[in-house]
Write an enzyme that holds these catalytic residues in place. Sequence first.
Site, PDB file in Angstrom:
ATOM      1  N   GLY A  47      -1.904  17.999  64.719  1.00  0.00           N
ATOM      2  CA  GLY A  47      -0.771  17.486  65.478  1.00  0.00           C
ATOM      3  C   GLY A  47      -0.136  16.242  64.904  1.00  0.00           C
ATOM      4  N   HIS A  48      -0.686  15.711  63.795  1.00  0.00           N
ATOM      5  CA  HIS A  48      -0.196  14.423  63.264  1.00  0.00           C
ATOM      6  C   HIS A  48      -0.040  14.512  61.746  1.00  0.00           C
ATOM      7  CE1 HIS A  48      -0.080  10.013  62.600  1.00  0.00           C
ATOM      8  NE2 HIS A  48       0.290   9.969  63.850  1.00  0.00           N
ATOM      9  N   PHE A  49       0.815  15.034  61.172  1.00  0.00           N
ATOM     10  CA  PHE A  49       1.907  15.841  61.672  1.00  0.00           C
ATOM     11  C   PHE A  49       1.781  17.193  60.992  1.00  0.00           C
ATOM     12  CE2 PHE A  49       3.338  11.392  61.604  1.00  0.00           C
ATOM     13  CZ  PHE A  49       3.653  11.211  62.936  1.00  0.00           C
TER      14      PHE A  49
END
EC number: 4.2.1.59
Length: 144
Positions: A47-49
């Site tokens: 999720g990052h990224f």
Amino acid sequence: MLNIEQIKEIIPHRYPFLLVDQVLEVEEGKRAVGIKNVSANEEFFNGHFPEYAVMPGVLIVEALAQVGAIAILKKEENRGRLAFFGGIDHCRFKKQVRPGDQLRLEVELTRVRGPIGKGKAVATVDGEIVCEAEITFALGEKKE
């Protein structure tokens, strides 16, 4: 030098939150130097990224705090205790940390009075500073 199993005997962190792979140097109650090998398989990269993987800065600081905890908890009178994160001052991120990087995590304890302490923390990749901060911790007992 401490391997991952020896690290787990000192601090309570476990996957996915154990962010130190090995400790190269430790001076009990004074300083420690650790390594975090940043893999493309790290959970946080989902999720990052997704399109441009960057290690979250807060996790770099947490990795530094874990190395600082090893320095203070390796001291005989502190064995079996916990080191809680108490604060961060003057934190600066200078470069991105990406998959494949090896983080060198250095923490020098600058002041310890009773259960409260401070340390100068510096993370580098290939000799270049990626993060520096002053961290504060509080020693506590495990409660059943």
